[in-house]
Design an enzyme around this catalytic site. Structure first.
Site, PDB file in Angstrom:
ATOM      1  N   GLU A 171       0.816  -1.215   0.000  1.00 27.79           N
ATOM      2  CA  GLU A 171       0.000   0.000   0.000  1.00 27.79           C
ATOM      3  C   GLU A 171       0.847   1.260   0.000  1.00 27.79           C
ATOM      4  O   GLU A 171       1.789   1.390   0.779  1.00 27.79           O
ATOM      5  CB  GLU A 171      -0.916  -0.012   1.226  1.00 27.79           C
ATOM      6  CG  GLU A 171      -2.322   0.430   0.906  1.00 27.79           C
ATOM      7  CD  GLU A 171      -2.985  -0.456  -0.134  1.00 27.79           C
ATOM      8  OE1 GLU A 171      -3.066  -0.021  -1.307  1.00 27.79           O
ATOM      9  OE2 GLU A 171      -3.421  -1.560   0.201  1.00 27.79           O
ATOM     10  N   HIS A 172       0.501   2.176  -0.891  1.00 28.62           N
ATOM     11  CA  HIS A 172       1.149   3.486  -0.986  1.00 28.62           C
ATOM     12  C   HIS A 172       2.645   3.384  -1.284  1.00 28.62           C
ATOM     13  O   HIS A 172       3.445   4.202  -0.796  1.00 28.62           O
ATOM     14  CB  HIS A 172       0.934   4.291   0.298  1.00 28.62           C
ATOM     15  CG  HIS A 172      -0.459   4.844   0.417  1.00 28.62           C
ATOM     16  ND1 HIS A 172      -0.878   5.965  -0.255  1.00 28.62           N
ATOM     17  CD2 HIS A 172      -1.528   4.398   1.122  1.00 28.62           C
ATOM     18  CE1 HIS A 172      -2.147   6.213   0.052  1.00 28.62           C
ATOM     19  NE2 HIS A 172      -2.565   5.263   0.873  1.00 28.62           N
ATOM     20  N   SER A 206     -12.659   2.272  -8.006  1.00 30.36           N
ATOM     21  CA  SER A 206     -13.748   2.612  -8.924  1.00 30.36           C
ATOM     22  C   SER A 206     -13.316   3.717  -9.884  1.00 30.36           C
ATOM     23  O   SER A 206     -13.706   3.714 -11.056  1.00 30.36           O
ATOM     24  CB  SER A 206     -14.985   3.060  -8.139  1.00 30.36           C
ATOM     25  OG  SER A 206     -14.698   4.196  -7.339  1.00 30.36           O
ATOM     26  N   ASP A 209      -3.353   0.809  -9.545  1.00 27.81           N
ATOM     27  CA  ASP A 209      -4.773   0.612  -9.823  1.00 27.81           C
ATOM     28  C   ASP A 209      -5.006   0.324 -11.302  1.00 27.81           C
ATOM     29  O   ASP A 209      -5.746  -0.590 -11.671  1.00 27.81           O
ATOM     30  CB  ASP A 209      -5.567   1.852  -9.411  1.00 27.81           C
ATOM     31  CG  ASP A 209      -5.426   2.164  -7.932  1.00 27.81           C
ATOM     32  OD1 ASP A 209      -4.939   1.292  -7.192  1.00 27.81           O
ATOM     33  OD2 ASP A 209      -5.794   3.278  -7.531  1.00 27.81           O
ATOM     34  N   ASN A 247     -12.857   9.625  -0.616  1.00 32.36           N
ATOM     35  CA  ASN A 247     -12.778  10.283  -1.924  1.00 32.36           C
ATOM     36  C   ASN A 247     -11.373  10.827  -2.118  1.00 32.36           C
ATOM     37  O   ASN A 247     -11.011  11.867  -1.581  1.00 32.36           O
ATOM     38  CB  ASN A 247     -13.811  11.409  -2.025  1.00 32.36           C
ATOM     39  CG  ASN A 247     -13.908  11.960  -3.441  1.00 32.36           C
ATOM     40  OD1 ASN A 247     -12.899  12.227  -4.082  1.00 32.36           O
ATOM     41  ND2 ASN A 247     -15.129  12.118  -3.921  1.00 32.36           N
TER      42      ASN A 247
END
Length: 563
Positions: A64-65, A197, A246, A290
């Site tokens: 992650e990151h 998404s 992603d 978000n």
């Protein structure tokens, strides 16, 4: 004949759902949704779509990151996806809107009733100097208005269109007037859930406009790797400085395999099969994250903190990271590059097609076993973060050049930059990814031993995301604890087999991912639905969409509609 590297393969184009999903059972499971999309498109636009673009969401198992620091990550595509039906608009179209007659105009509809019809048209910005004749006007790239301060669903559609316009429909191309296009969007990837998404929307939008403009009919279609790079560039249009994980997972993924995705010296994706009894279960915390709207004090700030840490570390180690020995042309440098230069394998990598994982792992172990990272701490006791002035002083750059190179292109808000904690997480997480990959590929250990080791790595990753990278959330932590507590539940076959649970995606809300034994997947899902407080009183239909098992699925593709 040797198989193409995954990133060099073409975008697949299908004409049957069975070929797309790989088997009849999965195809039948999704057929009704595809049929509904085609039917609704015909109702709204008076004709059937010519193509349907599909891009899945993704779940990141570990890593992650660290993609924007150019370290490898370990994602997998999921079944949930974005579908965009599209067709070039006919001259006789009955859609009543003056803008729809302009070249390249788009009428965008969404099956979700809360999203209203949008109509937009790209424009060209012409430049004309005082001494330039009228007939020598310079034609600028295509432009679409995207308001980053108020992102809407169509902003991601526009972002995908942007890349198609300026990469494939530029003045230098043979036919640079874009087709007017009607599109209809539907999706099952929950927004703000940490399952990408936004990347799925941008990738599917990019594919839809490529298809509608006939790019797949010629010899100019992008490879999967090229689509990843275009989609990364496109997502920056909505204010997110993505590292590429992603998009890589959404585009390059293969059924049945997770991916080890590396970014140095170039994009490379290696399919990795998980232990056969491994099932991934995603659970939504219902805290909406978000990335674009909160980027300046979360996602984009972390990007700046890792870049700042790399600059300070390179200065402390006296590494030559700039474009000339006089250090007059400063540039951004990543933690991955600093590690390679410190380990003396940076130049070797520039001549190689992919990274040397043995060198990389040794470099990570070396940088973590000493106290080198202490140089990122402030001289003042009682805090771990540094002020902007302290960071600039530690970087070896003057304020003007530092602000230009590191902060002129991004909006961030903070009083202190946590260089030490962010760098420590990045290096430790990068090592965990390599360890995770190694366990999956190791043929020696038992299946159960592998699953236990993988789960421990996932648990350690979550602790680091929470405490060192500060990208979790109290409710996400609660959900992780609920998931792990399944290990104390009696299932009839012994204690529940959940091996590890962690936050996945950008964080600050969204989903967790758990590694569960195949035989216990249903019981685990029931346990999480019952125990997580935020699910109380919710319908079974909602819960089914929030907690679900998934196995690595197919990456992005185009479906050609036929009669």
């Amino acid at each position: 004949m040797a198989a193409l590297p995954a990133a060099d393969a073409p975008i697949p184009i299908f004409t049957t759902l069975q070929d797309l999903y790989g088997n009849v059972t999965t195809a039948m499971k999704h057929a009704q949704r595809w049929d509904e999309l085609v039917r609704e498109f015909e109702i709204k636009f008076g004709r059937k779509p010519t193509y349907i673009a599909r891009a899945p969401g993704r779940v990141n198992l570990i890593g992650e990151h660290i993609d924007y620091a150019h370290f490898g990550v370990f994602p997998a595509a999921i079944e949930q996806d974005i579908l965009i039906a599209c067709a070039p608009r006919l001259p006789s179209s009955t859609i009543a809107h003056t803008d729809t007659h302009l070249p390249g105009s788009v009428v965008a509809e969404n099956l979700h009733t809360r999203y209203t019809r949008q109509v937009f048209t790209p424009t060209r910005r012409h430049t004309l100097g005082d001494d330039v004749p009228q007939d020598a006007v310079q034609v600028a790239p295509w432009h679409l208005d995207i308001d980053k301060s108020e992102l809407r669903w169509e902003s991601y559609v526009k972002a995908g269109y942007y890349g198609v316009l300026n990469h494939f429909l530029s003045p230098s191309s043979t036919s640079y007037v874009p087709a007017s296009v009607d599109i209809l969007v539907t999706g099952t990837v929950p927004p703000g859930s940490g399952l990408s998404s936004s990347a799925a929307m941008v990738v599917s939008s990019t594919l839809a406009f490529l298809a509608a403009n006939g790019v797949f009919d010629g010899g100019n279609a992008p490879t999967k790797g090229e689509l990843v790079n275009i989609a990364m560039e496109n997502e920056k249009r909505v204010g997110v400085n993505s590292g590429g994980m992603d998009q890589s997972a959404s585009v390059i993924a293969l059924p049945g395999s997770a991916l080890y995705v590396s970014f140095a010296p170039s994009l490379h994706a290696e399919p990795i099969v998980l232990p056969r009894n491994a099932v991934l279960v995603c659970a939504n915390s219902l805290v909406v994250s978000n990335k674009a709207e909160s980027a300046k004090h979360q996602y984009n700030l972390r990007v700046v903190e890792t870049l700042g840490a790399a600059r300070v570390l390179s200065n402390y180690l006296d590494l030559e990271v700039d474009s000339d020995s006089e250090k007059t042309k400063r540039r951004l440098v990543t933690l991955r590059e600093v590690l390679a230069r410190k380990g003396n394998f940076y130049r070797d990598e520039q001549d190689a097609q992919q990274e040397d994982l043995t060198q990389l792992r040794k470099g990570l172990e070396d940088v973590l076993k000493g106290n080198i990272l202490d140089c990122l701490l402030p001289k003042v006791e009682g805090r771990t973060g540094v002020t902007l002035d302290e960071m600039i002083s530690m970087s070896g750059m003057d304020k003007t050049e530092f602000m230009e190179v590191y902060l002129s292109w991004v909006d961030v808000e903070t009083t202190h930059f946590e260089l030490y904690l962010r760098a420590k997480h990045v290096f430790e997480e990068a090592l965990r990814v390599l360890q995770f990959r190694g366990v999956c590929l190791d043929g020696g250990d038992s299946e159960e031993s592998k699953l236990q080791t993988l789960g421990k790595l996932m648990n350690n990753s979550h602790e680091s995301c929470n405490k060192q990278f500060d990208c979790s959330h109290p409710k996400v932590n609660d959900l992780v604890q609920v998931a792990r507590s399944f290990g104390e539940v009696e299932t009839g076959r012994g204690k529940g087999k959940v091996y590890g649970s962690r936050v996945t995606g950008a964080g600050w809300g969204g989903c967790i991912v758990s590694l569960v034994h195949r035989e216990d997947a249903d019981a685990f899902i029931a346990h999480v639905k019952k125990r997580y407080a935020s699910y109380e009183g919710r319908s079974e239909e909602d819960l089914t969409g929030w907690v679900f098992a998934t196995e690595p699925g197919m990456g992005a593709c185009v479906f050609r509609c036929t009669d």
